[in-house]
Design a protein around this motif. Sequence first.
Motif, mmCIF file in Angstrom:
data_model
loop_
_atom_site.group_PDB
_atom_site.id
_atom_site.type_symbol
_atom_site.label_atom_id
_atom_site.label_comp_id
_atom_site.label_asym_id
_atom_site.label_seq_id
_atom_site.Cartn_x
_atom_site.Cartn_y
_atom_site.Cartn_z
ATOM 1 N N ILE A 125 2.296 10.991 -9.420
ATOM 2 C CA ILE A 125 1.288 10.163 -8.728
ATOM 3 C C ILE A 125 0.740 10.996 -7.554
ATOM 4 O O ILE A 125 1.521 11.511 -6.747
ATOM 5 C CB ILE A 125 1.940 8.864 -8.189
ATOM 6 C CG1 ILE A 125 2.478 8.004 -9.338
ATOM 7 C CG2 ILE A 125 0.983 8.088 -7.297
ATOM 8 C CD1 ILE A 125 1.509 7.125 -10.036
ATOM 9 N N ARG A 135 -11.663 4.267 5.177
ATOM 10 C CA ARG A 135 -11.227 4.828 3.891
ATOM 11 C C ARG A 135 -12.157 4.402 2.760
ATOM 12 O O ARG A 135 -12.463 5.188 1.873
ATOM 13 C CB ARG A 135 -9.812 4.347 3.560
ATOM 14 C CG ARG A 135 -8.758 4.958 4.408
ATOM 15 C CD ARG A 135 -8.131 6.128 3.697
ATOM 16 N NE ARG A 135 -7.025 6.642 4.456
ATOM 17 C CZ ARG A 135 -6.637 7.891 4.435
ATOM 18 N NH1 ARG A 135 -7.265 8.754 3.677
ATOM 19 N NH2 ARG A 135 -5.611 8.299 5.127
ATOM 20 N N TYR A 138 -0.708 10.429 -4.718
ATOM 21 C CA TYR A 138 -0.483 10.072 -3.317
ATOM 22 C C TYR A 138 0.937 10.372 -2.856
ATOM 23 O O TYR A 138 1.252 10.266 -1.691
ATOM 24 C CB TYR A 138 -0.802 8.586 -3.088
ATOM 25 C CG TYR A 138 -2.198 8.257 -3.518
ATOM 26 C CD1 TYR A 138 -3.276 8.670 -2.755
ATOM 27 C CD2 TYR A 138 -2.443 7.602 -4.715
ATOM 28 C CE1 TYR A 138 -4.564 8.421 -3.162
ATOM 29 C CE2 TYR A 138 -3.724 7.351 -5.135
ATOM 30 C CZ TYR A 138 -4.779 7.760 -4.355
ATOM 31 O OH TYR A 138 -6.055 7.522 -4.765
ATOM 32 N N ARG A 139 1.815 10.701 -3.819
ATOM 33 C CA ARG A 139 3.212 10.935 -3.430
ATOM 34 C C ARG A 139 3.590 12.405 -3.452
ATOM 35 O O ARG A 139 4.760 12.736 -3.414
ATOM 36 C CB ARG A 139 4.115 10.128 -4.357
ATOM 37 C CG ARG A 139 3.884 8.659 -4.076
ATOM 38 C CD ARG A 139 4.654 7.766 -4.924
ATOM 39 N NE ARG A 139 4.087 6.426 -4.810
ATOM 40 C CZ ARG A 139 4.360 5.459 -5.627
ATOM 41 N NH1 ARG A 139 5.193 5.666 -6.626
ATOM 42 N NH2 ARG A 139 3.805 4.285 -5.461
ATOM 43 N N GLU A 144 -2.114 1.215 -1.560
ATOM 44 C CA GLU A 144 -1.207 2.361 -1.406
ATOM 45 C C GLU A 144 -1.471 3.061 -0.056
ATOM 46 O O GLU A 144 -0.545 3.343 0.693
ATOM 47 C CB GLU A 144 -1.451 3.323 -2.571
ATOM 48 C CG GLU A 144 -0.508 4.472 -2.638
ATOM 49 C CD GLU A 144 0.676 4.230 -3.569
ATOM 50 O OE1 GLU A 144 1.466 5.132 -3.687
ATOM 51 O OE2 GLU A 144 0.800 3.139 -4.151
ATOM 52 N N LEU A 145 -2.746 3.314 0.258
ATOM 53 C CA LEU A 145 -3.090 4.017 1.493
ATOM 54 C C LEU A 145 -2.847 3.139 2.725
ATOM 55 O O LEU A 145 -2.404 3.626 3.755
ATOM 56 C CB LEU A 145 -4.554 4.482 1.467
ATOM 57 C CG LEU A 145 -4.870 5.589 0.453
ATOM 58 C CD1 LEU A 145 -6.368 5.888 0.435
ATOM 59 C CD2 LEU A 145 -4.097 6.856 0.756
ATOM 60 N N LYS A 162 0.777 3.109 3.556
ATOM 61 C CA LYS A 162 1.117 4.374 4.208
ATOM 62 C C LYS A 162 0.678 4.324 5.681
ATOM 63 O O LYS A 162 1.402 4.757 6.560
ATOM 64 C CB LYS A 162 0.371 5.498 3.478
ATOM 65 C CG LYS A 162 1.215 6.737 3.287
ATOM 66 C CD LYS A 162 0.374 7.787 2.661
ATOM 67 C CE LYS A 162 1.074 8.447 1.516
ATOM 68 N NZ LYS A 162 0.208 9.462 0.918
ATOM 69 N N LYS A 188 -5.420 1.777 -4.952
ATOM 70 C CA LYS A 188 -5.480 2.952 -4.075
ATOM 71 C C LYS A 188 -5.517 2.512 -2.609
ATOM 72 O O LYS A 188 -4.813 3.057 -1.776
ATOM 73 C CB LYS A 188 -6.728 3.784 -4.413
ATOM 74 C CG LYS A 188 -6.897 4.981 -3.491
ATOM 75 C CD LYS A 188 -8.139 5.784 -3.737
ATOM 76 C CE LYS A 188 -8.387 6.666 -2.522
ATOM 77 N NZ LYS A 188 -9.041 7.906 -2.784
ATOM 78 N N ASP A 215 -6.164 12.902 0.336
ATOM 79 C CA ASP A 215 -6.054 11.499 -0.106
ATOM 80 C C ASP A 215 -7.426 10.865 -0.321
ATOM 81 O O ASP A 215 -7.591 9.990 -1.170
ATOM 82 C CB ASP A 215 -5.280 10.666 0.915
ATOM 83 C CG ASP A 215 -3.780 10.845 0.753
ATOM 84 O OD1 ASP A 215 -3.354 11.313 -0.319
ATOM 85 O OD2 ASP A 215 -3.041 10.531 1.701
#
Lengths: 218, 217
Positions: free
Chosen positions: B135, A169, B137-138, A125-126, A129, A122, B89
């Motif tokens: 998913i 986060r 986050y997408r 992924e963040l 981004k 996670k 998120d």
Amino acid sequence: MINPPLSISISIFYSFFIALRSELYIIDAILPLTLLYIHRRELKKIALHLLKVELFLFILALLVYLFENDLDTSLLILQRSILIVTTTVLIFWGRDSFFIYKGLSSLGFPTKICSMSLFATKMIELSLKELERSKETLRARCFKPKTDIKSYKVYGWLFGVVTFKILQRSNVLAQSLKARGFRGEIASKLEVGFGYKEYVVLSIVLLDFIFFLWVYSR
Amino acid sequence: MSCSVNIIDLSYKIEDIALFENISLDVSHKEKVAIVGANGSGKTTLLKIIAGLIKQSSGEIKIFHESMKNLNDFDKHRGDIGYLFQDSDDQFIAPTVLEDVAFSLVNMGLDKEEAFQKARAQLVKLEIENLEDKIVYRLSGGEKRIVALAGILVLEPKILLLDEPSNALDDGCKKRVQNILNSIDSSTIIVSHELDFIKKVECKEYELTQKGLLLIS
């Protein structure tokens, strides 16, 4: 595509199996070749990706040859790394970032390890981004990358900002876990299928291993 | 009327500077309350204090008439309090929509299959069953908001704390969220800086200032 638990097991086993040997045979290349065949529709994309990764391995082997003057060792390093990297890339090709968590979870790893891999994913992924967002900001604010001290300073700020945001986060993640009543359970919906691709890949690995035992025992 | 949440003389300070002081508010059973305020006025902080995620500097919080002396006291009410994070998120934990909606249920001790069944029913209720395997986050901003709401509503909490539920939503999505909020039966505290959004949700409105909560309507 091969199911997550088998993918993880095979990539770990194959990497150790190849890395710990001093002799390689043609049969060792059957697994990556089969995986290449499975992904044949994306061959061009995969080839480009592998070329980028393996160029570094080639340079490494070349350096070993130049400094040690030992062709056999440098070739062995090159062959072994190419086999391991190609197989690993092909096994995980086109998978979402939660594939490893799903694999560990269905292999029955303890919940703590699974949730650690989930939270790490996670965060990755963040962070990706966040990095993408920062890149867009730099572009929108007329930043032109150069090799001068100002550009490096901006990269430094960028690194600092992304690190700070990741820390923020992770703090919020802790709050989220609390707010949502986390008690160590994450239910995974994954149903592990075992189709012909799984049987083929598993048979190839076993065949390779039996061949190795036969050669070793002679 | 019996109260779900009592806030008594609540203050929060950051390094000796008061973010807000002596705030008092009673939220009755099934009552909806909206708190508006400027950016940085402490709306999110206030909501986090009510949810038991951070500790106040002084004052008292009562949940179902029981005083919460420290953060651990909130643990036994965790299933009764649903908290919607400002950024979806931040709220997501599990990778796919269905797994994330089922997350709290499984942690409350529900059987995995039963949790998935309930989560699926919640997705159908909010008309997002098509997102089940995506998913989290997408998803688009609007989809994320509805999925985050689903993850809370599936628990059927008695107290709902919503931090900027209209954050980054287009008009269509805002209307959807408003309809969902109007159909909910729990005691609800919504914080937002969007007065237009709040006006369309049937609730009492307060403004958060440094000196306290002022009733607007």
